[in-house]
Scaffold this active site. Sequence first.
Site, PDB file in Angstrom:
ATOM      1  N   PHE A  15      33.682 133.481  36.192  1.00  0.00           N
ATOM      2  CA  PHE A  15      32.519 134.366  36.007  1.00  0.00           C
ATOM      3  C   PHE A  15      33.014 135.787  35.772  1.00  0.00           C
ATOM      4  O   PHE A  15      34.075 136.168  36.260  1.00  0.00           O
ATOM      5  CB  PHE A  15      31.593 134.293  37.223  1.00  0.00           C
ATOM      6  CG  PHE A  15      30.741 133.057  37.221  1.00  0.00           C
ATOM      7  CD1 PHE A  15      29.489 133.061  36.620  1.00  0.00           C
ATOM      8  CD2 PHE A  15      31.205 131.874  37.775  1.00  0.00           C
ATOM      9  CE1 PHE A  15      28.709 131.916  36.582  1.00  0.00           C
ATOM     10  CE2 PHE A  15      30.434 130.716  37.745  1.00  0.00           C
ATOM     11  CZ  PHE A  15      29.180 130.741  37.149  1.00  0.00           C
ATOM     12  N   SER A  39      46.918 129.914  37.815  1.00  0.00           N
ATOM     13  CA  SER A  39      46.983 131.379  37.675  1.00  0.00           C
ATOM     14  C   SER A  39      47.634 131.972  38.911  1.00  0.00           C
ATOM     15  O   SER A  39      47.507 131.418  40.016  1.00  0.00           O
ATOM     16  CB  SER A  39      45.562 131.939  37.537  1.00  0.00           C
ATOM     17  OG  SER A  39      45.587 133.352  37.639  1.00  0.00           O
ATOM     18  N   TYR A  73      37.208 132.561  41.673  1.00  0.00           N
ATOM     19  CA  TYR A  73      38.250 132.128  40.742  1.00  0.00           C
ATOM     20  C   TYR A  73      39.586 131.972  41.486  1.00  0.00           C
ATOM     21  O   TYR A  73      40.294 130.977  41.310  1.00  0.00           O
ATOM     22  CB  TYR A  73      38.377 133.144  39.603  1.00  0.00           C
ATOM     23  CG  TYR A  73      39.407 132.788  38.562  1.00  0.00           C
ATOM     24  CD1 TYR A  73      39.175 131.777  37.637  1.00  0.00           C
ATOM     25  CD2 TYR A  73      40.628 133.480  38.481  1.00  0.00           C
ATOM     26  CE1 TYR A  73      40.128 131.452  36.667  1.00  0.00           C
ATOM     27  CE2 TYR A  73      41.571 133.169  37.526  1.00  0.00           C
ATOM     28  CZ  TYR A  73      41.318 132.155  36.619  1.00  0.00           C
ATOM     29  OH  TYR A  73      42.265 131.843  35.663  1.00  0.00           O
TER      30      TYR A  73
END
Length: 312
Positions: free
Chosen positions: A123, A179, A231
Site C-alpha cells: 500500500f 525485501s 509490508y
Amino acid sequence: MAAAAAGAAVAARRSIVAVVTGANQGIGFEIAVNLACSGATVVVCGRDRAKAAAAAEAVDARAASAAAAASAAATLVPARPLPLDIVDASSIAAAVAALGEWFGSAAGGHGVDVLVNNAGLAFKGDTFGADEARATMATNVFGTIAVTRALLPLLRHATAAAAAEGGDGSGARIINVCSQAGRLGQVSPTLQSRFQDPAATDATVTTLVREFVDAVAAGDYAAKGWPRSMYGVSKLAEIAWTYALAREVAADGIVVNACCPGYCATAMSSYHGSRTPADGADTPAWLALRERGAKTADLTGGFWYERRLMSW
Ligand code: NAP
C-alpha cells in the site's frame, strides 16, 4: 550478463522451465526477460490475461533483440503467458492445471525447474489498517505459500527428471522476491525467536501473521512487539517461510532462497527507486540460473542481495 552466461550453459542441456509470478511489469517482467535471454522456457504469469499476453510478447521481443546484439546467443524459446492471481484459489488451480498439461509427465514434460515468487503488494504512503494488513498478507504471504504448495509436484518432477538425465543432481529452485524491509530486528525479541524457530512450518508463519493482523485490528500491535509496517511484516514472514520451506524440501533436492532486489523504480515504489527493474532482476535471475554443479549453486535457505548472502 554472467547470469545469462550461466543460464546458457544450463540451457545447453535442455531449456529449463521457469515460472515467474507478477511478470507483467516491473521486476518480474525483467526477471522473465533475463531468463528468456538465457534460453529458458519462461511462463509469464499475470493476474490480467491480456497484460500477461502482452508481457510475454514483449519478453520475446526483448530476448530477440538481445540475441541479435550478442554474437553467441542462446537458442530462444517463446515465452508463454499464463493468467494467475495468487490470492484466488481457482486461478491457482487453473494455472497449475495448465502447467501440468504443458510440462507434466502425462505430456512427456520434465516439470517446472524454477519458480520465482515475485508477485507482491504494498500500500502507498502511510496507509495502515486491519483490512490493508489482511490484503497485504493475503498476497505476499498466503498467496506465495499457496502457489508454491500447488506447484511442488511439478518442481519435484523436474528434480527427478534432472537426476534421471544424469546431470549433477541439482534440483528445482524456488526464489522468493522479498525485501530488506523484512528485517528481523523490527519485531520484539520474543517474536524474533518465534520467527526464527528452527522447527517453523507454514503453520508457524501463518499464525504469526494472523496475530499481527489481529493486533492491528485491536490497536495493540506496538504493545505486542510489532512495527507499524504491514509490508515489512509481510516480507519478514516471507523470509521466515523461505527458511522453513528450504529445510522441509532439502531432502527432495529442491533449493529455496529469498532475495532483495533493492530499491527499484517500479509501480510499487511510484517509480522513485534508485535502481532499475533490470538491476532488481539480476539477483533473482542469477539464483535461478546458477550453473548446476557450481560451488554455490546448491546453497539453500539463504537471503541474498546483489548476489551475496545477507544476514536477516
Ligand atoms: P510492481 O511493478 O508493482 O509489480 C508487482 C507485480 O505483482 C505486478 O505484476 C502485479 O500485478 C503483481 N501482483 C500483485 N498482486 C498480485 C496477485 N494477487 N496475483 C498475481 N500478481 C499480483 O512492483 P515491483 O517493484 O516490480 O515488485 C516485485 C517484487 O519485488 C515484489 O514482491 C516486491 O515486494 C519486491 N520488492 C520491490 C522493491 C522495489 O523497490 N520496487 C524493493 C524490494 C522488494 P498487477 O500489474 O496486475 O498489479
